[in-house]
Design an enzyme around this catalytic site. Structure first.
Site, PDB file in Angstrom:
ATOM      1  N   GLY A  57      31.227  51.945  50.450  1.00 12.70           N
ATOM      2  CA  GLY A  57      31.885  52.832  49.490  1.00 12.70           C
ATOM      3  C   GLY A  57      31.783  52.338  48.062  1.00 12.70           C
ATOM      4  N   HIS A  58      31.180  51.142  47.876  1.00 15.43           N
ATOM      5  CA  HIS A  58      31.036  50.576  46.528  1.00 15.43           C
ATOM      6  C   HIS A  58      29.569  50.538  46.079  1.00 15.43           C
ATOM      7  CE1 HIS A  58      35.156  49.465  47.100  1.00 15.43           C
ATOM      8  NE2 HIS A  58      34.876  48.582  48.042  1.00 15.43           N
ATOM      9  N   LYS A 106      34.588  38.794  47.340  1.00 14.14           N
ATOM     10  CA  LYS A 106      35.558  39.460  46.469  1.00 14.14           C
ATOM     11  C   LYS A 106      36.964  39.174  47.009  1.00 14.14           C
ATOM     12  CE  LYS A 106      34.093  43.827  46.603  1.00 14.14           C
ATOM     13  NZ  LYS A 106      33.235  43.686  47.803  1.00 14.14           N
ATOM     14  N   HIS A 220      39.598  50.440  45.496  1.00 14.47           N
ATOM     15  CA  HIS A 220      39.933  51.096  46.766  1.00 14.47           C
ATOM     16  C   HIS A 220      41.019  52.143  46.561  1.00 14.47           C
ATOM     17  CE1 HIS A 220      38.649  46.962  47.768  1.00 14.47           C
ATOM     18  NE2 HIS A 220      37.899  47.610  48.607  1.00 14.47           N
TER      19      HIS A 220
END
Lengths: 337, 337
Positions: A57-58, A106, A220
């Site tokens: 999703g990134h 991360k 997120h």
């Protein structure tokens, strides 16, 4: 299926994405069973291997940054979900050319725990692993998925600059030290105009009214610092840059990432970059290197983040070193003019 | 200001975007007064100059494709509005190195008329101009802003391949002929999941329900062929590719652009690319070169377009030639593996 996404099914998102990545990029090798994206010729003997990973999703982070001069492998989890230790172990084995492996993590609780477990199991199997934790986001101390600061845009800086040093044959301790230095010299802040929609949820992660923006948003959709009324680009840039500058005063030569969250037109990102560059100049700093575009995204979220790294001569030289990945590429001797 | 865009004002969009482009890219020179983006060292003596332009809102097209191996200058109009002849004339003068100038024009009525007028006025001033009209979109014959087929994703193919030939010192007639050939060998089709919002209008160009998609959409939100119910990525890819294949049967080696319209996550674009590559294989064709990402956008529209160019050895070689622009860059001797 009613939710409007270009997917076959929620369950198949990562598999189908990997299939597209494999078809598009012959420079990469995709292990579908273990869900790892490798440089085609990994491992490289004598070179420190760089592994990163995180929830999907990134994109292009992280798979789009696998290639010469950057990562050796990336492990995608499900959307906004940490990959599992087995993926990380497999990736570490696959990139270990005898000089050890650097994990670039991360700062999200799931990622941190899973990478820690993977590092221990790698050590048991005789693979030397060092880790760097990226926590550049000044917005909040602790949040929904994080103890301490979140890791966002500076991850790209760490992957690029540590990747360039690894290509020179530098030892693991030195690559890890430099990765840490890049993180320490970097700060980020994000602003959302709208939330992204996680496919499994089927609706936006949060709601913002037509006149609201969220300051200090994470990648997120987790809560930021505060909501405020929408305003001119110039003022929004100032809010974001003040947050960075309050944390560490900006000066000298900087590297700037003006990053789109996935749903914002490039035209607006350039407008924001113009404002950020003017802000830096006002503070007596300079953006001597920059990227403007979608690099560390949050599905279709509208908004941007700005990341600033205070450069040294060494960091500038390594930033400029050639890189050849799907998401970032340039040559040392690129033609100009 | 209530509309949520990262802008200072509707009137300042193009100026502020140019300011950001100028700040971000030292390889470019921006003429703010005439609204032209040039290669820094234009004109290049003895080289055919390539000029394109069109309404803003499609970034990185065209300004992001100015640089070595591609365009010499680009003229942005207001959002979704043709630039004016004065811009085109200024740009043509600025890139004429004595070998003439090629105008690359997307087939929209305003662009066509203005580029025609500019070409005539350039001729009066002794600048040799040739033009190529890009009309690759198979969706509709005539539409809101177009007589004949619209020009969309193949514009990137024409700019890259003609740009590479121009760098070799080829004469204007030859560069124009090749640009025409690339257009003739290319076809495109787009699908929208949602409309973009033109800042001056302040609301989406059209409405689609939660279960509808629009097939054959253009890059300005103009109507497509038909609306249908949303469905799996695989079926949507088939609808788009059938439209292309019905127009010209696909075979042999192809170059594919799987293009995001601006608001669609890269993850979904990779899923679509996997489906398109599988479709081509089923037809006995192959995607031997590709791009996956936001290249010819429509503000924050959600959706994608697919463009396919049937390659020849010459086109493949020129596609692979080095290019150095903000939006597209690679080196001839790029490191691999």
């Amino acid at each position: 299926m009613v939710m409007k996404k270009l997917i076959n099914s929620v369950d198949a998102i990562v598999t189908d994405t990997l299939r597209g990545v494999a078809a598009a990029h012959p420079s990469l090798r995709v292990d579908f069973e273990n869900r790892v994206i490798y440089r085609r010729n990994a491992p490289h003997q004598g070179k420190v291997g760089l592994v990163s990973g995180g929830g999907a999703g990134h994109e292009p982070l992280h798979g789009g940054f696998v290639g010469y001069g950057m990562l050796d492998a990336a492990c995608p989890g499900e959307v906004f979900t940490s990959p599992v230790p087995d993926q990380m172990i497999e990736a570490s084995k696959g990139v270990d050319g005898g000089a050890g492996v650097l994990h670039i993590v991360k700062n999200y609780t799931g990622d941190v725990l899973n990478f820690e477990m993977a590092a221990e199991l790698c050590a048991d199997e005789g693979i030397e692993v060092a880790s760097v934790l990226v926590n550049d986001d000044v917005a909040v101390q602790d949040s929904l998925y994080t103890a301490g600061r979140r890791g966002t845009g500076a991850t790209l800086f760490v992957e690029k600059i540590a990747g360039a040093l690894a290509e020179t044959g530098a030892p693991l301790a030195e690559v890890a030290r430099l990765a840490q230095e890049v993180n320490e010299r970097s700060r980020s802040f994000g602003v959302a105009l709208s939330a992204g929609t996680v496919p499994a949820a089927g609706k936006p992660t949060f709601d913002l009214s037509d006149t609201e923006i969220e300051l200090g948003i994470g990648i997120h959709g987790e809560p930021g610092r505060t909501r405020t009324t929408h305003r001119e680009a110039r003022e929004i840039a100032r809010l974001a840059m003040d947050a960075v500058n309050d944390d560490v005063p900006l000066s000298g030569d900087t590297l700037v990432l003006l990053n789109g969250m996935g749903g914002t037109p490039l035209l607006e990102l350039y407008i924001m970059y113009g404002e950020v560059a003017a802000y830096l100049e006002e503070k007596g700093a300079r953006a001597v290197r920059c990227l403007v575009g979608n690099y560390v995204t949050s599905l279709d979220m509208q908004g941007f983040s700005v990341s600033v790294c205070r450069l040294t001569d060494e960091l500038t030289r390594l930033w400029d070193a050639p890189v050849e990945t799907p998401g970032l590429r340039w040559a040392a001797d690129r033609p100009h003019g």
